[in-house]
Design an enzyme around this catalytic site. Structure first.
Site, PDB file in Angstrom:
ATOM      1  N   SER A 142       0.886  -1.040   0.009  1.00  0.00           N
ATOM      2  CA  SER A 142      -0.071   0.010   0.103  1.00  0.00           C
ATOM      3  C   SER A 142       0.883   1.094  -0.094  1.00  0.00           C
ATOM      4  CB  SER A 142      -0.860   0.101   1.344  1.00  0.00           C
ATOM      5  OG  SER A 142      -1.439   1.091   1.479  1.00  0.00           O
ATOM      6  N   TYR A 155      -2.161  -0.993  10.422  1.00  0.00           N
ATOM      7  CA  TYR A 155      -2.066  -1.076   9.028  1.00  0.00           C
ATOM      8  C   TYR A 155      -0.730  -0.741   8.387  1.00  0.00           C
ATOM      9  CZ  TYR A 155      -3.877  -1.086   4.095  1.00  0.00           C
ATOM     10  OH  TYR A 155      -4.249  -1.161   2.737  1.00  0.00           O
TER      11      TYR A 155
HETATM   12  P1  NAD Z   1     -11.477  -6.262  -0.152  1.00  0.00           P
HETATM   13  O1  NAD Z   1     -12.028  -6.214   1.436  1.00  0.00           O
HETATM   14  O2  NAD Z   1     -12.186  -5.983  -1.034  1.00  0.00           O
HETATM   15  O3  NAD Z   1     -10.975  -7.699  -0.186  1.00  0.00           O
HETATM   16  C1  NAD Z   1     -10.102  -8.421   0.765  1.00  0.00           C
HETATM   17  C2  NAD Z   1     -10.008  -9.843   0.796  1.00  0.00           C
HETATM   18  O4  NAD Z   1      -9.491 -10.717   1.819  1.00  0.00           O
HETATM   19  C3  NAD Z   1     -11.335 -10.734   0.499  1.00  0.00           C
HETATM   20  O5  NAD Z   1     -11.110 -11.536  -0.319  1.00  0.00           O
HETATM   21  C4  NAD Z   1     -11.571 -11.089   1.953  1.00  0.00           C
HETATM   22  O6  NAD Z   1     -12.669 -12.308   1.957  1.00  0.00           O
HETATM   23  C5  NAD Z   1     -10.205 -11.457   2.166  1.00  0.00           C
HETATM   24  N1  NAD Z   1      -9.744 -11.662   3.678  1.00  0.00           N
HETATM   25  C6  NAD Z   1     -10.109 -10.834   4.645  1.00  0.00           C
HETATM   26  N2  NAD Z   1      -9.685 -11.394   5.831  1.00  0.00           N
HETATM   27  C7  NAD Z   1      -9.066 -12.658   5.314  1.00  0.00           C
HETATM   28  C8  NAD Z   1      -8.428 -13.799   6.285  1.00  0.00           C
HETATM   29  N3  NAD Z   1      -8.350 -13.731   7.672  1.00  0.00           N
HETATM   30  N4  NAD Z   1      -8.192 -14.846   5.558  1.00  0.00           N
HETATM   31  C9  NAD Z   1      -8.246 -14.882   4.208  1.00  0.00           C
HETATM   32  N5  NAD Z   1      -8.955 -13.917   3.350  1.00  0.00           N
HETATM   33  C10 NAD Z   1      -9.345 -12.965   4.049  1.00  0.00           C
HETATM   34  O7  NAD Z   1     -10.043  -5.481   0.097  1.00  0.00           O
HETATM   35  P2  NAD Z   1      -8.995  -4.871  -0.949  1.00  0.00           P
HETATM   36  O8  NAD Z   1      -9.366  -3.363  -0.850  1.00  0.00           O
HETATM   37  O9  NAD Z   1      -9.443  -5.705  -2.195  1.00  0.00           O
HETATM   38  O10 NAD Z   1      -7.794  -5.127  -0.232  1.00  0.00           O
HETATM   39  C11 NAD Z   1      -6.769  -5.969  -0.715  1.00  0.00           C
HETATM   40  C12 NAD Z   1      -5.420  -5.715  -0.283  1.00  0.00           C
HETATM   41  O11 NAD Z   1      -5.051  -4.614  -0.825  1.00  0.00           O
HETATM   42  C13 NAD Z   1      -5.194  -5.567   1.238  1.00  0.00           C
HETATM   43  O12 NAD Z   1      -4.102  -6.306   1.447  1.00  0.00           O
HETATM   44  C14 NAD Z   1      -5.275  -4.040   1.346  1.00  0.00           C
HETATM   45  O13 NAD Z   1      -4.546  -3.665   2.628  1.00  0.00           O
HETATM   46  C15 NAD Z   1      -4.546  -3.618   0.065  1.00  0.00           C
HETATM   47  N6  NAD Z   1      -4.797  -2.330  -0.467  1.00  0.00           N
HETATM   48  C16 NAD Z   1      -5.926  -1.786  -0.848  1.00  0.00           C
HETATM   49  C17 NAD Z   1      -6.107  -0.470  -1.069  1.00  0.00           C
HETATM   50  C18 NAD Z   1      -7.615   0.079  -1.149  1.00  0.00           C
HETATM   51  O14 NAD Z   1      -7.629   1.333  -1.475  1.00  0.00           O
HETATM   52  N7  NAD Z   1      -8.501  -0.515  -1.537  1.00  0.00           N
HETATM   53  C19 NAD Z   1      -5.144   0.290  -1.064  1.00  0.00           C
HETATM   54  C20 NAD Z   1      -3.951  -0.323  -0.858  1.00  0.00           C
HETATM   55  C21 NAD Z   1      -3.517  -1.601  -0.555  1.00  0.00           C
END
Ligand code: NAD
Length: 260
Positions: A142, A155
């Site tokens: 991130s 985080y």
């Molecule tokens: P999201 O909530 O859409 O998806 C998260 C996924 O992780 C889902 O499939 C969920 O079921 C799974 N998950 C959650 N807890 C879990 C666990 N204990 N075991 C197995 N699976 C689990 O979130 P996203 O925004 O797609 O985030 C995905 C990654 O990207 C994360 O690491 C997040 O930190 C990172 N990220 C997101 C953003 C953003 O703006 N959305 C920005 C930077 C980084």
């Protein structure tokens, strides 16, 4: 390009993980999905993306905070092809609160899911990748792996940690065909961020649209969300021969957030 390879994407039933899984499927990789919630629709979308190659798509429901379940998932993923060729450590959660109010169990869960799980998947995937002299490990970090924001202590700590872990893993494999890199997205409109927008709108008595505009305006100069599709294409590039010597990077896709 990735025909015959097996890719495991953690947290791929939603958001960025699902976008990355679809992009790898479009290149012909067989996919092992992971994550909670509805499984059938993500499986259908990924199979559809890889239809031209007749890829296989499976799912393992391991909880990324549980090392024994992670080990079971890694064994399951390797069963089809003998090994995981592409590992995308993506599963992640968020909690927003000041340090003095931060629930200790939320801290532990974020460190376990967003950071420690990548250690377990990586340590279990590496031996077979090293034996094959080819592998790709992509950690979805991130902008918060590079800079901080208030109220996101766990985080930010986890994401800085995974950027550091990425560099060590890249160095330890630098003379091999195994590359390890991180992608650092800024705001991506997924359920994880929608929750923050909704909480913000409720707290400040604003509409979701206003809260969304403010969120972008504070941090992301492009004023546009990055999309899971764009991140998927970057993952595809990192899997390509052109990226053979891209090692240990933390690649921002953040609309200029960290350029400020
Ligand atoms: P999201 O909530 O859409 O998806 C998260 C996924 O992780 C889902 O499939 C969920 O079921 C799974 N998950 C959650 N807890 C879990 C666990 N204990 N075991 C197995 N699976 C689990 O979130 P996203 O925004 O797609 O985030 C995905 C990654 O990207 C994360 O690491 C997040 O930190 C990172 N990220 C997101 C953003 C953003 O703006 N959305 C920005 C930077 C980084």
């Amino acid at each position: 390009m990735l025909r015959g390879k097996t890719a495991l994407v953690t947290g791929s039933t939603s958001g960025i993980g699902l976008g990355v899984a679809q992009a790898l499927a479009r290149q012909g990789a067989n996919l092992v999905l992971n994550g909670f919630g509805d499984v059938e629709e993500p499986k259908r979308l990924v199979a559809e993306a890889g239809k031209a190659f007749g890829i296989s798509v499976s799912h393992h429901g391991a909880d990324m905070s549980k090392p024994d379940q992670i080990a079971d998932m890694m064994a399951f993923a390797a069963k089809g092809s003998g090994q995981v060729d592409i590992l995308v450590n993506n599963a992640g959660i968020q909690h927003v609160a000041k340090i003095e109010d931060f629930p200790a169990e939320k801290w532990d869960a974020i460190i376990a899911i967003n950071l420690t799980s990548a250690f377990h998947t990586t340590r279990l995937a590496l031996p077979a990748m090293q034996a094959a002299n080819w592998g790709r490990i992509i950690n979805i970090a991130s902008t918060h792996g590079l800079v901080a924001s208030m109220q996101k202590s766990a985080y930010v700590a986890a994401k800085h940690g995974i950027v550091g872990f990425t560099k060590v893993a890249a160095l330890e494999n630098a003379t091999t065909g195994v590359t390890v890199n991180a992608i650092c997205p800024g705001w991506v409109l997924t359920p994880l961020v929608q929750k923050q927008i909704d909480e913000r709108a409720a707290k400040d008595g604003k509409s979701a649209d206003e809260a969304k505009r403010e969120l972008l305006g504070e941090k992301q100069p492009s004023l546009q969300f990055t999309t899971p599709e764009e991140l998927g294409e970057l993952a595809v590039f990192l899997c390509s021969p052109a990226a053979n010597n891209v090692r240990g990077v933390a690649w921002q896709v953040d609309g200029g957030w960290t350029a400020q």
